[in-house]
Motif scaffolding. Structure first.
Motif, short mmCIF file in Angstrom:
data_model
loop_
_atom_site.label_atom_id
_atom_site.label_comp_id
_atom_site.label_asym_id
_atom_site.label_seq_id
_atom_site.Cartn_x
_atom_site.Cartn_y
_atom_site.Cartn_z
N GLN A 49 -4.72 -7.81 -5.33
CA GLN A 49 -5.96 -7.15 -4.96
C GLN A 49 -5.02 -5.85 -4.17
O GLN A 49 -5.64 -4.88 -4.41
CB GLN A 49 -6.43 -7.69 -3.83
CG GLN A 49 -7.76 -7.10 -3.23
CD GLN A 49 -8.67 -6.59 -4.49
OE1 GLN A 49 -9.17 -7.55 -5.38
NE2 GLN A 49 -9.04 -5.40 -4.75
N ALA A 50 -4.01 -5.89 -3.54
CA ALA A 50 -3.36 -4.76 -2.82
C ALA A 50 -2.84 -3.75 -3.95
O ALA A 50 -3.04 -2.77 -3.53
CB ALA A 50 -2.48 -5.26 -1.70
N ARG B 158 -3.86 -3.37 -6.57
CA ARG B 158 -5.18 -2.71 -7.45
C ARG B 158 -5.54 -1.87 -6.57
O ARG B 158 -6.01 -0.46 -6.98
CB ARG B 158 -6.20 -3.75 -7.82
CG ARG B 158 -5.87 -4.74 -8.99
CD ARG B 158 -7.01 -5.14 -9.51
NE ARG B 158 -7.74 -6.30 -8.62
CZ ARG B 158 -7.30 -7.44 -8.26
NH1 ARG B 158 -6.50 -8.02 -9.39
NH2 ARG B 158 -8.16 -7.99 -7.64
N ASP B 159 -5.82 -1.85 -5.35
CA ASP B 159 -6.47 -0.88 -4.51
C ASP B 159 -5.65 0.36 -4.45
O ASP B 159 -6.12 1.30 -3.99
CB ASP B 159 -6.50 -1.69 -2.99
CG ASP B 159 -7.27 -2.89 -2.85
OD1 ASP B 159 -8.44 -2.73 -3.79
OD2 ASP B 159 -7.39 -3.43 -2.03
N THR B 160 -4.08 0.04 -4.53
CA THR B 160 -3.50 1.06 -4.37
C THR B 160 -2.88 1.84 -5.59
O THR B 160 -2.25 2.97 -5.70
CB THR B 160 -1.99 0.81 -3.52
OG1 THR B 160 -1.38 2.23 -2.93
CG2 THR B 160 -1.19 0.19 -4.52
N LYS C 41 2.92 2.93 -3.90
CA LYS C 41 2.71 3.95 -4.80
C LYS C 41 3.19 5.27 -4.20
O LYS C 41 3.92 6.20 -4.92
CB LYS C 41 1.40 4.00 -4.87
CG LYS C 41 0.70 4.98 -5.79
CD LYS C 41 0.88 4.58 -7.37
CE LYS C 41 0.08 5.16 -8.28
NZ LYS C 41 0.23 4.76 -9.82
N ALA D 198 0.87 -1.23 0.19
CA ALA D 198 0.04 0.06 -0.11
C ALA D 198 0.68 1.20 0.04
O ALA D 198 0.40 2.33 -0.46
CB ALA D 198 -0.94 0.12 1.52
#
Length: 431
Positions: free
Chosen positions: A52-53, A55-57, A25, A22
């Motif tokens: 998933q992590a 994509r989330d960030t 980025k 996370a």
């Protein structure tokens, strides 16, 4: 998570926690490359969680699962592609960072930006032991033959150019003629990429080889023969497949004698690619005519075994037989453990990058369709699995081209070519 910068846009690391991903980025990274196979140890988050992590960030993400002792050319190609596609800085991780730097160093050497002799020192400069990379390069320099795979994402097929580095003679194995079933369009993009590689490497084509008549793509054998003048070849049992499908297609004028190829190989036949001897193994089960080409230390096994995480090929096409396929697989696994095995399809399980090279030892140890499996268990597993599979979407299109050596139907009076296929002939297949 310890980051080791290698260049201004590439770093390596050990296993990150989800919280670390996370933060990447914000730290200026654009892409995360995960090189760890799932299940290496109980503490790793795993591919699904990392993806998933990312994509989330808002990070790009690539999954290229490799083990340090089994890095292949396909892994290096996938790693190069991930770096090339990244729009910004990249961090690649494994458990401790060594695999990530190994793939980077191998890419640099193969692309001509680093001498092979400098790999060990390069690793030491960054605090890593790259002796496996040096050993990989030494083995590659000694290997006969050189093998280049070409992955076709439309059909998940792999085409090969196998060459003798001494004489620069080569063979093309299982080339694809592009076909779009929605529009009926054909193209030679895949075959032309092979020809471009051959021209770049200064190779001369000695053979155009099919392992069997394919059910999921058209063969480009005739196109490549017209471009190169090289002879075409397939196994002699092609006549059995032609006889079977001649009736299915109601095609009385088809010569069911294999005369559409320049040479028919019988089991045990030997031939040369430059200074390298090749031999033919009969490998039925997927089809009546399937063969394996053993060329130096490499075996081209097409639809028998896939990569170890994908099991084996189906055996429910007309003329297929799971019990016969098991026996063909045992013949392949009787080759020396170090034999490189090149498969004909890769369906990229769990979204990983395409791979197509394994070894006899790796297959025996980790492929669930053969490891700790006997004939009865394999047949039960294979037949149960096959009952759930729909037929390949191109089987009725492709077979009428491929049992004719890759020749498209002749133009009719209006100048157009037409495919013909029967209805309700492949009964019992899943929809």
């Amino acid at each position: 998570m310890k980051l080791t910068p290698i260049t201004d846009r590439f770093s390596v690391s050990g296993q990150p926690e989800i919280a670390d991903i996370a933060r990447l980025k914000a730290d200026g990274f654009a892409t995360l490359v995960n090189l760890r196979p799932d299940g290496e140890d109980g503490s790793q988050p795993g591919h699904a969680a990392e993806s998933q992590a990312a994509r989330d960030t808002g990070l790009g993400y690539s999954f290229i699962p490799v083990r340090g002792s089994n890095i292949t050319q396909a892994d290096i190609d996938a790693f190069r592609s991930a770096l090339a596609a990244a729009e910004g800085s990249v961090v690649a991780h494994c458990k401790g960072g060594t695999r990530a730097l190994t793939l980077y160093a191998l890419s640099e050497v193969l692309d001509g930006r680093m001498p092979a002799a400098e790999v060990i020192a390069f690793g030491q400069t960054h605090g890593f032991d790259l002796s496996n990379a040096a050993a990989w390069l030494a083995a590659k320099a000694q290997q006969r033959p050189h093998v280049q795979g070409f992955f076709d994402p439309r059909t998940f097929s792999i085409q090969y150019v196998v060459s003798d580095p001494t004489t620069k003679q080569c063979a093309i194995i299982d080339p694809v003629l592009d076909f779009d079933e929605k529009s009926g369009a054909t193209a030679t993009t895949s075959a032309d990429a092979i020809l471009a590689h051959i021209a770049r490497e200064g190779l001369t084509v000695a053979w155009i080889l099919d392992t069997h008549p394919h059910a999921d793509h058209f063969s480009a054998a005739q196109y490549l023969k017209a471009r190169t003048g090289a002879p075409t070849a397939i196994g002699s049992h092609i006549a059995d497949v032609q006889t079977l499908w001649k009736d299915i297609y109601n095609w009385p004028e088809l010569a069911a004698d294999g005369s559409q190829w320049d040479r028919l190989f019988a089991p045990g036949d030997r031939f040369m690619i430059g200074s390298i001897e090749a031999r033919v193994m009969f490998s039925p089960g997927h089809t009546l005519a399937s063969i394996t080409y053993v060329i130096g230390d490499a075996a081209f096994i097409h639809d028998t075994l896939f990569m170890p995480d994908s099991g084996s090929a189906r055996a429910d096409f007309p003329g297929g037989n799971a019990r016969v396929l098991w026996r063909s697989i045992q013949d392949i696994l009787a080759l020396p453990d170090t034999t490189r095995l090149f498969t004909g399809h890769d369906y990229q399980p769990h979204g990983r990058a395409p791979r197509w090279e394994s070894s006899v030892a790796e297959q025996k140890r980790t492929n669930p369709h053969v490891a700790h499996c006997d004939e009865a268990a394999f047949v039960a597993l294979r037949e149960a699995r096959d009952r759930t599979l729909p037929m390949p979407k191109l089987i009725l299109h492709a077979l009428q081209v491929n049992i004719s050596g890759g020749r498209l139907p002749e133009p009719e009076a209006n100048g157009r070519r037409y495919l013909k296929f029967p209805l309700d002939v492949l009964t019992g297949a899943a929809w």
